[in-house]
Design an enzyme around this catalytic site. Structure first.
Site, mmCIF file in Angstrom:
data_model
loop_
_atom_site.group_PDB
_atom_site.id
_atom_site.type_symbol
_atom_site.label_atom_id
_atom_site.label_comp_id
_atom_site.label_asym_id
_atom_site.label_seq_id
_atom_site.Cartn_x
_atom_site.Cartn_y
_atom_site.Cartn_z
ATOM 1 N N HIS A 4 16.648 1.684 -28.121
ATOM 2 C CA HIS A 4 15.570 0.681 -28.229
ATOM 3 C C HIS A 4 14.896 0.768 -29.588
ATOM 4 O O HIS A 4 13.764 0.337 -29.739
ATOM 5 C CB HIS A 4 14.504 0.895 -27.139
ATOM 6 C CG HIS A 4 14.944 0.519 -25.765
ATOM 7 N ND1 HIS A 4 15.741 1.307 -24.994
ATOM 8 C CD2 HIS A 4 14.690 -0.590 -25.016
ATOM 9 C CE1 HIS A 4 15.951 0.725 -23.825
ATOM 10 N NE2 HIS A 4 15.332 -0.431 -23.811
ATOM 11 N N GLN A 53 16.575 -9.114 -25.915
ATOM 12 C CA GLN A 53 15.381 -8.402 -25.454
ATOM 13 C C GLN A 53 15.049 -7.278 -26.436
ATOM 14 O O GLN A 53 13.896 -7.091 -26.792
ATOM 15 C CB GLN A 53 15.621 -7.856 -24.058
ATOM 16 C CG GLN A 53 14.346 -7.532 -23.336
ATOM 17 C CD GLN A 53 14.528 -7.582 -21.835
ATOM 18 O OE1 GLN A 53 15.272 -6.771 -21.287
ATOM 19 N NE2 GLN A 53 13.866 -8.503 -21.172
ATOM 20 N N PHE A 54 16.062 -6.580 -26.873
ATOM 21 C CA PHE A 54 15.956 -5.612 -27.962
ATOM 22 C C PHE A 54 17.187 -5.835 -28.838
ATOM 23 O O PHE A 54 18.273 -6.105 -28.307
ATOM 24 C CB PHE A 54 15.951 -4.174 -27.435
ATOM 25 C CG PHE A 54 14.650 -3.789 -26.770
ATOM 26 C CD1 PHE A 54 13.673 -3.088 -27.471
ATOM 27 C CD2 PHE A 54 14.397 -4.141 -25.457
ATOM 28 C CE1 PHE A 54 12.465 -2.750 -26.861
ATOM 29 C CE2 PHE A 54 13.197 -3.807 -24.838
ATOM 30 C CZ PHE A 54 12.222 -3.108 -25.535
ATOM 31 N N ALA A 55 17.012 -5.691 -30.151
ATOM 32 C CA ALA A 55 18.135 -5.912 -31.070
ATOM 33 C C ALA A 55 19.330 -5.040 -30.680
ATOM 34 O O ALA A 55 20.482 -5.420 -30.879
ATOM 35 C CB ALA A 55 17.707 -5.621 -32.501
ATOM 36 N N ASP A 56 19.033 -3.872 -30.124
ATOM 37 C CA ASP A 56 20.104 -2.948 -29.718
ATOM 38 C C ASP A 56 21.109 -3.614 -28.776
ATOM 39 O O ASP A 56 22.283 -3.287 -28.770
ATOM 40 C CB ASP A 56 19.499 -1.740 -28.990
ATOM 41 C CG ASP A 56 18.362 -1.113 -29.772
ATOM 42 O OD1 ASP A 56 18.547 -0.023 -30.308
ATOM 43 O OD2 ASP A 56 17.284 -1.745 -29.863
ATOM 44 N N PHE A 57 20.611 -4.534 -27.929
ATOM 45 C CA PHE A 57 21.469 -5.104 -26.888
ATOM 46 C C PHE A 57 22.394 -6.194 -27.412
ATOM 47 O O PHE A 57 23.215 -6.734 -26.665
ATOM 48 C CB PHE A 57 20.625 -5.630 -25.724
ATOM 49 C CG PHE A 57 19.754 -4.566 -25.113
ATOM 50 C CD1 PHE A 57 20.170 -3.243 -25.093
ATOM 51 C CD2 PHE A 57 18.511 -4.876 -24.581
ATOM 52 C CE1 PHE A 57 19.374 -2.246 -24.560
ATOM 53 C CE2 PHE A 57 17.707 -3.877 -24.040
ATOM 54 C CZ PHE A 57 18.130 -2.562 -24.026
ATOM 55 N N GLU A 97 24.538 -11.091 -22.206
ATOM 56 C CA GLU A 97 24.347 -11.390 -23.636
ATOM 57 C C GLU A 97 25.494 -12.209 -24.211
ATOM 58 O O GLU A 97 25.272 -13.144 -24.989
ATOM 59 C CB GLU A 97 24.162 -10.098 -24.450
ATOM 60 C CG GLU A 97 22.764 -9.481 -24.364
ATOM 61 C CD GLU A 97 22.541 -8.685 -23.088
ATOM 62 O OE1 GLU A 97 23.492 -8.544 -22.296
ATOM 63 O OE2 GLU A 97 21.403 -8.200 -22.883
#
Ligand code: TPP
Length: 662
Positions: free
Chosen positions: A468, A423-427, A401
């Site tokens: 997630h 891929q997910f905002a969390d990442f 990232e």
């Protein structure tokens, strides 16, 4: 003891030999002057590159002037070899307007497109990934250019280094990674920094060629890098070069060298790159004593003259409006009206279509993300994109990232546009540093736009647990320099995404996963834009103002549907930064009551700031305290009954009714 430098001038002509010498001498003499000024208290901080000049100069002279170089804090020789007028460098260090950051950043923390130099940010590693992006642009545009980026051996311990080398290798980017191994990272010796024998050993692990060079030998540096650069221009690929050298002074001047064994300093002082080369040139009859004196006199004259210019320049006067006006690049919104042909689309389809139309409109737009190419992304937003636009512009990325956000910045520096799919905002946490420190601050610091959109599939309600399901917009709304968009409907999402991509500023674009397939709307099929920073008034009423965004909009609509007697203004913010304060104040002044609904947990969320703004601007109009409704102060739990309890959704109706009755 005698010097261990062995020079071999190969076919380098005398003119170039003298130029190499002059280019090393200049930063040396500037530094010597700076050390005097430092002792006199005339400058505040100094990071010395004394003893390492051959690396900066050799690499810079090996590159063409249109090729980008990304130097560090000990690479004065890069700046001087690129012939930046010295008064501008001195003004930069004195925080004056003729510098490169208008007094907003210090020392070597600046870039300049005029000289194709992109300076570091303090965090050291991020520029390695930025170099990837610049090199990617060169590759995509078939420019046949090489990019050189510097780091110290300390910086190679950062994740950014690993990610940048990995990405460069997987994508075969024309980057020369220059590691200046000078023995210490601040006070940390190499044995406490890494365990392999040589940093060059790591090249094998990344699948790239690597070399070890004597960093104090200007001829070795210049001839080898020239050869490598020529080869990389013809056959693009990354190369890792470890330069063995030594840091002859403290990390910065105030910290000294007490922890460095004297024997090491003595041994390396015999390898001084400038003194040795000067002796060599004299021995080879390339440099006469008279010439040497004349060269030195010229440099002294140039330094003094330019120092005077910088000292004579007036100091910057602080002006709030000036500072605020440079946080974002000016962007003139161009409205593109939607045509009348519409189609019912889910949120996910509208985003996909919007993205596709932006790809058609902007040939220089590249999208990057994990599994976004043939696989179409985990949510299938980019399904079919590879077929339409090719793999060069629709890029699968390694799980890197940080490097990818940095590469997006690099593309922007090279004049392109980038959309990064998290891929997910969390990442985004794994790429947080370049978002909040690089993208956000570049325009303010040195006028460099970060033309990047980061797409953020976010939100709860899908029983996906703590990693997630987060809606982490508050991490970004508090960072000046970023724009934050958060649509709740397909129509808004499509038009706002188009504008976000048009806008040369960095935009975090939140897409709620639970809305992807549950919300449908008639959406114009052609390209259209919507302005950022404009809320939408979904319902008009007189008794209370409901302010929300994202999934909260649908929770509020649902509540109002079940309570038809409630007469409320419902504001869908759509954009959190810029924030449509006018729409908020106008409504609150009319209704006298405000409730703010946010999906994120309460403390430090945007609801708190909106509440404070209402207090400050509408106090006389209020008939009740402003109410915030948000999710619980816990991480987001997985199982439905816990997630339901966590979410603000279940608390909203009661709070709304209580406020109406106040
Ligand atoms: C992320 C981060 N951690 C720590 C620091 C503090 N710091 C600045 S320079 C430096 C040492 C860097 O060593 P190296 O990369 O070997 O470069 P050198 O200074 O030796 O040229 C440290 C620890 C920083 N700037 N950024």
């Amino acid at each position: 003891m005698k010097s261990t430098i062995t020079y071999d001038k190969k076919s380098i002509d005398n003119k170039t030999l003298i130029q190499l010498y002059k280019n090393m001498l200049k930063p040396r003499m500037i530094e010597e002057k700076m050390l005097i000024l430092l002792r006199q208290g005339k400058i505040s901080k100094w990071f010395s590159g004394i003893g390492q000049e051959a690396i900066s100069v050799g690499v810079t002279m090996a590159l063409k002037k249109e090729e980008y170089i990304l130097p560090m804090h000990r690479n004065l020789g890069v700046f001087t070899t690129r012939k930046i007028p010295l008064n501008r460098l001195f003004s930069q260090w004195q925080g004056k307007a003729n510098g490169f950051t208008k007094g907003r950043d210090r020392s070597f923390h600046f870039g300049t497109q005029e000289f194709n130099i992109v300076g570091m940010i303090s965090h050291l590693g991020p520029q390695l990934g930025v170099a990837d992006g610049i090199a990617l642009a060169s590759l995509l545009k078939n420019k046949k250019q090489v990019t050189a980026v510097f780091t110290g051996e300390g910086g190679t311990s950062e994740g950014d280094f690993h990610e940048a080398l990995n990405v460069a290798s997987v994508w075969q980017l024309p980057v020369i990674f220059c590691v200046e191994n000078n023995g210490y990272g601040l006070s940390t010796p190499t044995k406490e920094q890494y365990r392999c024998k040589d940093i060059a050993d790591r090249g094998k692990g990344y699948g790239m060629e690597s070399f070890i060079l004597d960093g104090n030998n200007i001829l070795e540096v210049y001839s080898k890098i020239s050869k490598l650069a020529e080869s990389v221009r013809k056959r693009p690929r990354p190369i890792l070069v470890e330069f063995k050298t030594f840091r002859m002074r403290g990390h910065e001047e105030a910290s000294g060298t007490k922890y460095v064994p004297k024997e090491l300093l003595n041994a390396w002082s015999l390898k001084d790159p400038v003194v040795n080369f000067q002796e060599y040139l004299r021995k080879e009859n390339v440099l006469t004593e008279k010439q040497e004196v004349a060269i030195k006199e010229d440099i002294v004259h140039e330094i003094n003259e330019n120092l005077k210019l910088a000292y004579d320049e007036e100091a910057i006067t602080a002006n709030e409006a000036t500072e605020l006006s440079d946080v974002y690049k000016q962007f003139e919104y161009k409205h593109v009206e939607a045509n009348s042909k519409t189609q019912e689309l889910r949120l996910i389809d509208a985003i996909s279509l919007g993205l596709k139309q932006s790809m058609q409109k902007h040939n220089d737009l590249v999208i990057m993300g994990q599994d976004i190419a043939e696989y179409g992304g985990v949510f299938k937003i980019t399904e079919g994109f590879v077929k339409a636009f090719g793999k060069e512009r629709v890029r699968n990325t390694p799980i890197c990232e940080s490097a990818i956000v940095e590469a997006a910045m690099g593309l922007s520096i090279a004049g392109m546009k980038a959309v990064v799919e998290m891929q997910f905002a969390d990442f985004v946490t794994s790429g947080f540093n370049p978002v909040v420190n690089y993208l956000a601050k570049s325009h303010y610091r040195w006028n460099q736009q970060a033309d990047v959109v980061v797409r953020m599939p976010c939100g709860a309600g899908v029983a996906a647990g703590p990693f997630h399901s987060q809606t982490n917009e508050a991490w970004f709304t508090k960072t000046p320099g970023l724009k934050v968009i958060y649509p709740a409907f397909p129509y808004d999402a499509k038009g706002l995404l188009a504008t976000a991509i048009e806008d040369p500023n960095p935009v975090l674009f939140f897409e709620h996963k639970a809305l992807y397939r549950s919300i449908r709307q008639e959406v114009p099929t052609d390209y259209y834009t919507l302005p950022l920073g404009k809320a939408s008034l979904l319902k008009e009423g007189t008794d209370i103002t409901i302010i929300t965004y994202g999934a909260g909009v649908h929770w509020a609509l649902h509540t109002l549907e079940n309570n038809k007697e409630i007469n409320a203004d419902l504001i869908d913010l759509r954009s959190l930064q810029p924030l449509d304060t006018e729409a908020i104040y106008n409504s609150v002044k009319k209704t006298g009551k405000a409730i703010i609904l946010q999906e994120d947990s309460l403390f430090g969320g945007i609801a708190s700031d909106i509440s404070a703004l209402i207090m400050e601007h509408c106090f006389e109009h209020l008939d009740a305290p402003v109410k915030r409704v948000a999710s619980m102060e816990t991480p987001i739990p997985f199982i439905n009954q816990l997630e339901d309890q966590y979410l603000a959704k279940g608390k909203f109706e009661k709070a709304l009714k209580a406020l109406l009755e106040y």
